[in-house]
Motif scaffolding. Structure first.
Motif, PDB file in Angstrom:
ATOM      1  N   VAL A 165       0.873  -1.173   0.000  1.00  0.00           N
ATOM      2  CA  VAL A 165       0.000   0.000   0.000  1.00  0.00           C
ATOM      3  C   VAL A 165       0.911   1.224   0.000  1.00  0.00           C
ATOM      4  O   VAL A 165       1.610   1.500   0.969  1.00  0.00           O
ATOM      5  N   MET A 166       0.898   1.905  -1.128  1.00  0.00           N
ATOM      6  CA  MET A 166       1.773   3.050  -1.322  1.00  0.00           C
ATOM      7  C   MET A 166       1.054   4.333  -0.924  1.00  0.00           C
ATOM      8  O   MET A 166      -0.175   4.372  -0.875  1.00  0.00           O
ATOM      9  N   PRO A 167       1.823   5.391  -0.661  1.00  0.00           N
ATOM     10  CA  PRO A 167       1.168   6.661  -0.371  1.00  0.00           C
ATOM     11  C   PRO A 167       0.406   7.135  -1.606  1.00  0.00           C
ATOM     12  O   PRO A 167       0.904   7.042  -2.725  1.00  0.00           O
ATOM     13  N   SER A 168      -0.789   7.609  -1.385  1.00  0.00           N
ATOM     14  CA  SER A 168      -1.608   8.093  -2.492  1.00  0.00           C
ATOM     15  C   SER A 168      -0.922   9.268  -3.179  1.00  0.00           C
ATOM     16  O   SER A 168      -0.325  10.124  -2.536  1.00  0.00           O
ATOM     17  N   THR A 169      -1.021   9.283  -4.495  1.00  0.00           N
ATOM     18  CA  THR A 169      -0.464  10.402  -5.262  1.00  0.00           C
ATOM     19  C   THR A 169      -1.453  11.551  -5.370  1.00  0.00           C
ATOM     20  O   THR A 169      -1.153  12.576  -5.969  1.00  0.00           O
ATOM     21  N   SER A 170      -2.611  11.403  -4.765  1.00  0.00           N
ATOM     22  CA  SER A 170      -3.624  12.452  -4.789  1.00  0.00           C
ATOM     23  C   SER A 170      -3.117  13.710  -4.081  1.00  0.00           C
ATOM     24  O   SER A 170      -2.454  13.625  -3.046  1.00  0.00           O
ATOM     25  N   PRO A 171      -3.457  14.882  -4.606  1.00  0.00           N
ATOM     26  CA  PRO A 171      -3.092  16.131  -3.917  1.00  0.00           C
ATOM     27  C   PRO A 171      -3.738  16.236  -2.535  1.00  0.00           C
ATOM     28  O   PRO A 171      -3.260  16.984  -1.685  1.00  0.00           O
ATOM     29  N   ALA A 172      -4.805  15.480  -2.306  1.00  0.00           N
ATOM     30  CA  ALA A 172      -5.452  15.499  -0.991  1.00  0.00           C
ATOM     31  C   ALA A 172      -4.572  14.853   0.071  1.00  0.00           C
ATOM     32  O   ALA A 172      -4.745  15.108   1.263  1.00  0.00           O
ATOM     33  N   ASN A 173      -3.630  14.021  -0.345  1.00  0.00           N
ATOM     34  CA  ASN A 173      -2.682  13.411   0.582  1.00  0.00           C
ATOM     35  C   ASN A 173      -1.613  14.454   0.884  1.00  0.00           C
ATOM     36  O   ASN A 173      -0.847  14.843   0.014  1.00  0.00           O
ATOM     37  N   THR A 174      -1.553  14.881   2.122  1.00  0.00           N
ATOM     38  CA  THR A 174      -0.697  16.004   2.496  1.00  0.00           C
ATOM     39  C   THR A 174       0.762  15.630   2.748  1.00  0.00           C
ATOM     40  O   THR A 174       1.555  16.484   3.131  1.00  0.00           O
ATOM     41  N   ILE A 175       1.114  14.380   2.543  1.00  0.00           N
ATOM     42  CA  ILE A 175       2.523  14.002   2.655  1.00  0.00           C
ATOM     43  C   ILE A 175       3.294  14.761   1.578  1.00  0.00           C
ATOM     44  O   ILE A 175       2.859  14.823   0.431  1.00  0.00           O
ATOM     45  N   PRO A 176       4.427  15.340   1.921  1.00  0.00           N
ATOM     46  CA  PRO A 176       5.202  16.064   0.909  1.00  0.00           C
ATOM     47  C   PRO A 176       5.554  15.175  -0.291  1.00  0.00           C
ATOM     48  O   PRO A 176       5.813  13.978  -0.142  1.00  0.00           O
ATOM     49  N   PHE A 177       5.562  15.777  -1.464  1.00  0.00           N
ATOM     50  CA  PHE A 177       5.840  15.050  -2.699  1.00  0.00           C
ATOM     51  C   PHE A 177       7.131  14.254  -2.607  1.00  0.00           C
ATOM     52  O   PHE A 177       7.201  13.106  -3.046  1.00  0.00           O
ATOM     53  N   GLU A 178       8.170  14.836  -2.041  1.00  0.00           N
ATOM     54  CA  GLU A 178       9.470  14.165  -1.956  1.00  0.00           C
ATOM     55  C   GLU A 178       9.363  12.862  -1.157  1.00  0.00           C
ATOM     56  O   GLU A 178      10.008  11.873  -1.490  1.00  0.00           O
ATOM     57  N   ASN A 179       8.556  12.862  -0.108  1.00  0.00           N
ATOM     58  CA  ASN A 179       8.364  11.649   0.694  1.00  0.00           C
ATOM     59  C   ASN A 179       7.645  10.574  -0.112  1.00  0.00           C
ATOM     60  O   ASN A 179       8.002   9.396  -0.068  1.00  0.00           O
ATOM     61  N   LYS A 180       6.603  10.993  -0.856  1.00  0.00           N
ATOM     62  CA  LYS A 180       5.883  10.038  -1.706  1.00  0.00           C
ATOM     63  C   LYS A 180       6.830   9.457  -2.747  1.00  0.00           C
ATOM     64  O   LYS A 180       6.862   8.242  -2.964  1.00  0.00           O
ATOM     65  N   LEU A 181       7.586  10.316  -3.376  1.00  0.00           N
ATOM     66  CA  LEU A 181       8.524   9.880  -4.414  1.00  0.00           C
ATOM     67  C   LEU A 181       9.538   8.895  -3.844  1.00  0.00           C
ATOM     68  O   LEU A 181       9.829   7.863  -4.457  1.00  0.00           O
ATOM     69  N   ASN A 182      10.056   9.181  -2.666  1.00  0.00           N
ATOM     70  CA  ASN A 182      11.033   8.287  -2.040  1.00  0.00           C
ATOM     71  C   ASN A 182      10.435   6.910  -1.766  1.00  0.00           C
ATOM     72  O   ASN A 182      11.077   5.890  -2.023  1.00  0.00           O
TER      73      ASN A 182
END
Length: 70
Positions: free
Chosen positions: A44-61
């Motif tokens: 289960v990966m972090p959602s790429t939705s803008p509603a997911n407030t995790i910073p983009f860099e964290n999602k990318l990592n």
């Protein structure tokens, strides 16, 4: 009303050993219908939705880490 009309063909393919889900909702939807499929690992990966407030860099990592190990 199946929004995944070809998923059975995908999950029955012998070379499929891993499924990545784009967020918890996608995972929960899939799991409710199919459960744990023997021989397939779920991530289960972090959602790429803008509603997911995790910073983009964290999602990318997180995505990069999993994808580099497949």
């Amino acid at each position: 009303e199946d929004c995944l009309p070809h998923i059975e063909k995908v999950i029955e393919h012998p070379k499929i050993t891993t499924l990545l889900f784009n967020g918890k909702t996608a995972y929960q939807f899939f799991y409710k219908k199919y459960g744990q499929i023997k021989g397939i690992t779920y991530y289960v990966m972090p959602s790429t939705s803008p509603a997911n407030t995790i910073p983009f860099e964290n999602k990318l990592n997180e995505w990069s880490l999993i994808l580099s190990n497949l």
